[in-house]
Scaffold this motif. Structure first.
Motif, PDB file in Angstrom:
ATOM      1  N   GLY A 105     -15.363   2.420   1.681  1.00  0.00           N
ATOM      2  CA  GLY A 105     -14.704   3.411   2.718  1.00  0.00           C
ATOM      3  C   GLY A 105     -13.896   4.529   2.013  1.00  0.00           C
ATOM      4  O   GLY A 105     -13.312   5.517   2.537  1.00  0.00           O
ATOM      5  N   LEU A 106     -13.528   4.262   0.770  1.00  0.00           N
ATOM      6  CA  LEU A 106     -12.705   5.022   0.076  1.00  0.00           C
ATOM      7  C   LEU A 106     -12.810   4.792  -1.586  1.00  0.00           C
ATOM      8  O   LEU A 106     -12.978   3.845  -2.054  1.00  0.00           O
ATOM      9  CB  LEU A 106     -11.101   4.470   0.007  1.00  0.00           C
ATOM     10  CG  LEU A 106     -10.225   5.316  -0.393  1.00  0.00           C
ATOM     11  CD1 LEU A 106     -10.409   6.893   0.023  1.00  0.00           C
ATOM     12  CD2 LEU A 106      -8.655   4.868  -0.314  1.00  0.00           C
ATOM     13  N   LYS A 107     -13.261   5.910  -2.269  1.00  0.00           N
ATOM     14  CA  LYS A 107     -13.540   5.776  -3.797  1.00  0.00           C
ATOM     15  C   LYS A 107     -12.499   6.194  -4.539  1.00  0.00           C
ATOM     16  O   LYS A 107     -11.427   6.902  -3.827  1.00  0.00           O
ATOM     17  CB  LYS A 107     -14.673   6.543  -3.790  1.00  0.00           C
ATOM     18  CG  LYS A 107     -16.117   6.232  -3.233  1.00  0.00           C
ATOM     19  CD  LYS A 107     -17.051   7.167  -3.635  1.00  0.00           C
ATOM     20  CE  LYS A 107     -18.366   6.516  -2.835  1.00  0.00           C
ATOM     21  NZ  LYS A 107     -19.516   7.698  -2.736  1.00  0.00           N
ATOM     22  N   GLU A 108     -12.392   5.925  -5.717  1.00  0.00           N
ATOM     23  CA  GLU A 108     -11.367   6.656  -6.821  1.00  0.00           C
ATOM     24  C   GLU A 108     -11.207   8.090  -6.587  1.00  0.00           C
ATOM     25  O   GLU A 108     -12.112   8.666  -6.796  1.00  0.00           O
ATOM     26  CB  GLU A 108     -11.480   6.091  -7.909  1.00  0.00           C
ATOM     27  CG  GLU A 108     -11.022   4.507  -8.230  1.00  0.00           C
ATOM     28  CD  GLU A 108     -11.410   3.936  -9.542  1.00  0.00           C
ATOM     29  OE1 GLU A 108     -10.832   4.829 -10.429  1.00  0.00           O
ATOM     30  OE2 GLU A 108     -11.488   2.745  -9.690  1.00  0.00           O
ATOM     31  N   ASN A 109      -9.901   8.514  -6.432  1.00  0.00           N
ATOM     32  CA  ASN A 109      -9.752  10.047  -6.548  1.00  0.00           C
ATOM     33  C   ASN A 109     -10.468  10.829  -5.482  1.00  0.00           C
ATOM     34  O   ASN A 109     -10.683  12.016  -5.879  1.00  0.00           O
ATOM     35  CB  ASN A 109      -9.974  10.679  -8.033  1.00  0.00           C
ATOM     36  CG  ASN A 109      -9.392   9.939  -9.099  1.00  0.00           C
ATOM     37  OD1 ASN A 109      -8.167   9.698  -9.022  1.00  0.00           O
ATOM     38  ND2 ASN A 109      -9.760   9.465 -10.057  1.00  0.00           N
ATOM     39  N   GLY A 119     -17.337 -14.197   4.415  1.00  0.00           N
ATOM     40  CA  GLY A 119     -16.398 -13.416   3.563  1.00  0.00           C
ATOM     41  C   GLY A 119     -16.627 -13.451   2.119  1.00  0.00           C
ATOM     42  O   GLY A 119     -15.889 -12.874   1.374  1.00  0.00           O
ATOM     43  N   SER A 120     -17.895 -14.041   1.672  1.00  0.00           N
ATOM     44  CA  SER A 120     -18.017 -13.913   0.274  1.00  0.00           C
ATOM     45  C   SER A 120     -18.824 -12.779  -0.097  1.00  0.00           C
ATOM     46  O   SER A 120     -19.128 -13.008  -1.225  1.00  0.00           O
ATOM     47  CB  SER A 120     -18.644 -15.037  -0.156  1.00  0.00           C
ATOM     48  OG  SER A 120     -19.740 -15.594   0.662  1.00  0.00           O
ATOM     49  N   GLU A 121     -19.375 -11.940   0.920  1.00  0.00           N
ATOM     50  CA  GLU A 121     -20.171 -10.728   0.538  1.00  0.00           C
ATOM     51  C   GLU A 121     -19.725  -9.447   1.403  1.00  0.00           C
ATOM     52  O   GLU A 121     -19.146  -9.682   2.292  1.00  0.00           O
ATOM     53  CB  GLU A 121     -21.592 -10.875   0.918  1.00  0.00           C
ATOM     54  CG  GLU A 121     -22.348 -11.898  -0.178  1.00  0.00           C
ATOM     55  CD  GLU A 121     -23.913 -11.820   0.053  1.00  0.00           C
ATOM     56  OE1 GLU A 121     -24.346 -10.992   1.097  1.00  0.00           O
ATOM     57  OE2 GLU A 121     -24.512 -12.666  -0.177  1.00  0.00           O
ATOM     58  N   THR A 122     -19.447  -8.450   0.562  1.00  0.00           N
ATOM     59  CA  THR A 122     -18.881  -7.431   1.302  1.00  0.00           C
ATOM     60  C   THR A 122     -20.098  -6.382   1.893  1.00  0.00           C
ATOM     61  O   THR A 122     -21.012  -6.255   1.126  1.00  0.00           O
ATOM     62  CB  THR A 122     -18.341  -6.252   0.016  1.00  0.00           C
ATOM     63  OG1 THR A 122     -17.262  -7.135  -0.351  1.00  0.00           O
ATOM     64  CG2 THR A 122     -17.728  -5.183   0.906  1.00  0.00           C
ATOM     65  N   PRO A 123     -20.253  -6.116   3.240  1.00  0.00           N
ATOM     66  CA  PRO A 123     -21.346  -5.527   3.670  1.00  0.00           C
ATOM     67  C   PRO A 123     -21.225  -3.982   3.224  1.00  0.00           C
ATOM     68  O   PRO A 123     -20.199  -3.333   3.055  1.00  0.00           O
ATOM     69  CB  PRO A 123     -20.910  -5.500   5.170  1.00  0.00           C
ATOM     70  CG  PRO A 123     -19.211  -5.847   5.278  1.00  0.00           C
ATOM     71  CD  PRO A 123     -18.982  -6.522   4.135  1.00  0.00           C
ATOM     72  N   LYS A 124     -22.462  -3.597   2.934  1.00  0.00           N
ATOM     73  CA  LYS A 124     -22.771  -2.317   2.567  1.00  0.00           C
ATOM     74  C   LYS A 124     -23.859  -1.490   3.317  1.00  0.00           C
ATOM     75  O   LYS A 124     -24.699  -2.416   3.812  1.00  0.00           O
ATOM     76  CB  LYS A 124     -23.046  -2.274   1.112  1.00  0.00           C
ATOM     77  CG  LYS A 124     -21.830  -2.572   0.088  1.00  0.00           C
ATOM     78  CD  LYS A 124     -22.224  -2.334  -1.375  1.00  0.00           C
ATOM     79  CE  LYS A 124     -20.780  -2.671  -2.189  1.00  0.00           C
ATOM     80  NZ  LYS A 124     -21.089  -2.315  -3.291  1.00  0.00           N
ATOM     81  N   ALA A 125     -23.846  -0.474   3.437  1.00  0.00           N
ATOM     82  CA  ALA A 125     -25.113   0.304   4.037  1.00  0.00           C
ATOM     83  C   ALA A 125     -26.315   0.245   3.203  1.00  0.00           C
ATOM     84  O   ALA A 125     -26.288   0.001   2.165  1.00  0.00           O
ATOM     85  CB  ALA A 125     -24.620   1.561   4.326  1.00  0.00           C
ATOM     86  N   VAL A 184     -33.959   3.367   0.100  1.00  0.00           N
ATOM     87  CA  VAL A 184     -34.805   2.466   0.806  1.00  0.00           C
ATOM     88  C   VAL A 184     -35.301   3.068   2.106  1.00  0.00           C
ATOM     89  O   VAL A 184     -36.574   2.848   2.442  1.00  0.00           O
ATOM     90  CB  VAL A 184     -33.733   1.075   1.162  1.00  0.00           C
ATOM     91  CG1 VAL A 184     -34.553   0.186   2.184  1.00  0.00           C
ATOM     92  CG2 VAL A 184     -33.266   0.551  -0.135  1.00  0.00           C
ATOM     93  N   TRP A 185     -34.376   3.693   2.822  1.00  0.00           N
ATOM     94  CA  TRP A 185     -34.911   4.505   4.214  1.00  0.00           C
ATOM     95  C   TRP A 185     -36.049   5.358   3.915  1.00  0.00           C
ATOM     96  O   TRP A 185     -37.074   5.303   4.495  1.00  0.00           O
ATOM     97  CB  TRP A 185     -33.816   5.069   4.875  1.00  0.00           C
ATOM     98  CG  TRP A 185     -32.890   4.169   5.440  1.00  0.00           C
ATOM     99  CD1 TRP A 185     -31.499   3.854   5.165  1.00  0.00           C
ATOM    100  CD2 TRP A 185     -33.102   3.278   6.587  1.00  0.00           C
ATOM    101  NE1 TRP A 185     -31.023   3.276   5.990  1.00  0.00           N
ATOM    102  CE2 TRP A 185     -32.041   2.676   6.882  1.00  0.00           C
ATOM    103  CE3 TRP A 185     -34.254   3.120   7.383  1.00  0.00           C
ATOM    104  CZ2 TRP A 185     -32.005   1.768   7.733  1.00  0.00           C
ATOM    105  CZ3 TRP A 185     -34.104   2.165   8.092  1.00  0.00           C
ATOM    106  CH2 TRP A 185     -32.917   1.198   8.626  1.00  0.00           C
TER     107      TRP A 185
END
Length: 140
Positions: free
Chosen positions: A71-75, A101-107, A112-113
């Motif tokens: 949700g937030l990238k560097e700079n 909690g061992s994996e971070t959900p990502k879109a 792929v779509w």
């Protein structure tokens, strides 16, 4: 002739070497005693003629848990409310594996779509172009 060769190993900007050896040497660098972050290993070797050679090796220590932020990238420039997903996972306990909690959900990535849409579109195209009632007469 006496052998005066020596290898001194420094960490970061410390003027005092943490190890000094006669070559060749095989050592194990214990990173659990080094704080997480960027470091530089500096090796100074002196030949029997008194000539010094220096090699610096930058490295990163990460003994603590890996921290993942979605949700937030560097700079990145942001405004108003920014929803974040923060996850920390590591190998602190090797006796069992924590599933929650061992994996971070990502879109799902957009490529792929695009492949799914292309596959479905090709299927519809094939049905329209090659549909022949006579081929499937036994089903009617």
């Amino acid at each position: 002739m006496e052998d005066h060769r020596i290898i001194k190993v420094f960490l970061d900007e410390d003027p005092k070497p943490f190890a000094s050896f006669a070559p060749p040497v095989k050592i194990v660098l214990d990173t659990t005693k080094i704080p997480d972050g960027k470091h530089v290993l500096k090796i100074v070797a002196k030949s029997s003629d008194g000539i010094e050679g220096i090699r610096e090796i930058p490295f990163v220590v990460r003994n603590g848990p890996a921290i993942s932020v979605v949700g937030l990238k560097e700079n990145e420039t942001v405004d108003t409310h920014v929803p974040l997903i923060i996850n920390a996972y590591g190998s602190e306990n090797k006796d069992f594996f924590v599933i929650k909690g061992s994996e971070t959900p990502k879109a799902i990535p957009s490529w792929v779509w695009a492949l799914v849409i292309l596959f479905i579109a090709f299927g519809i195209f094939y049905l329209i172009m090659y549909w022949n009632q006579e081929l499937y007469g036994s089903f009617v």
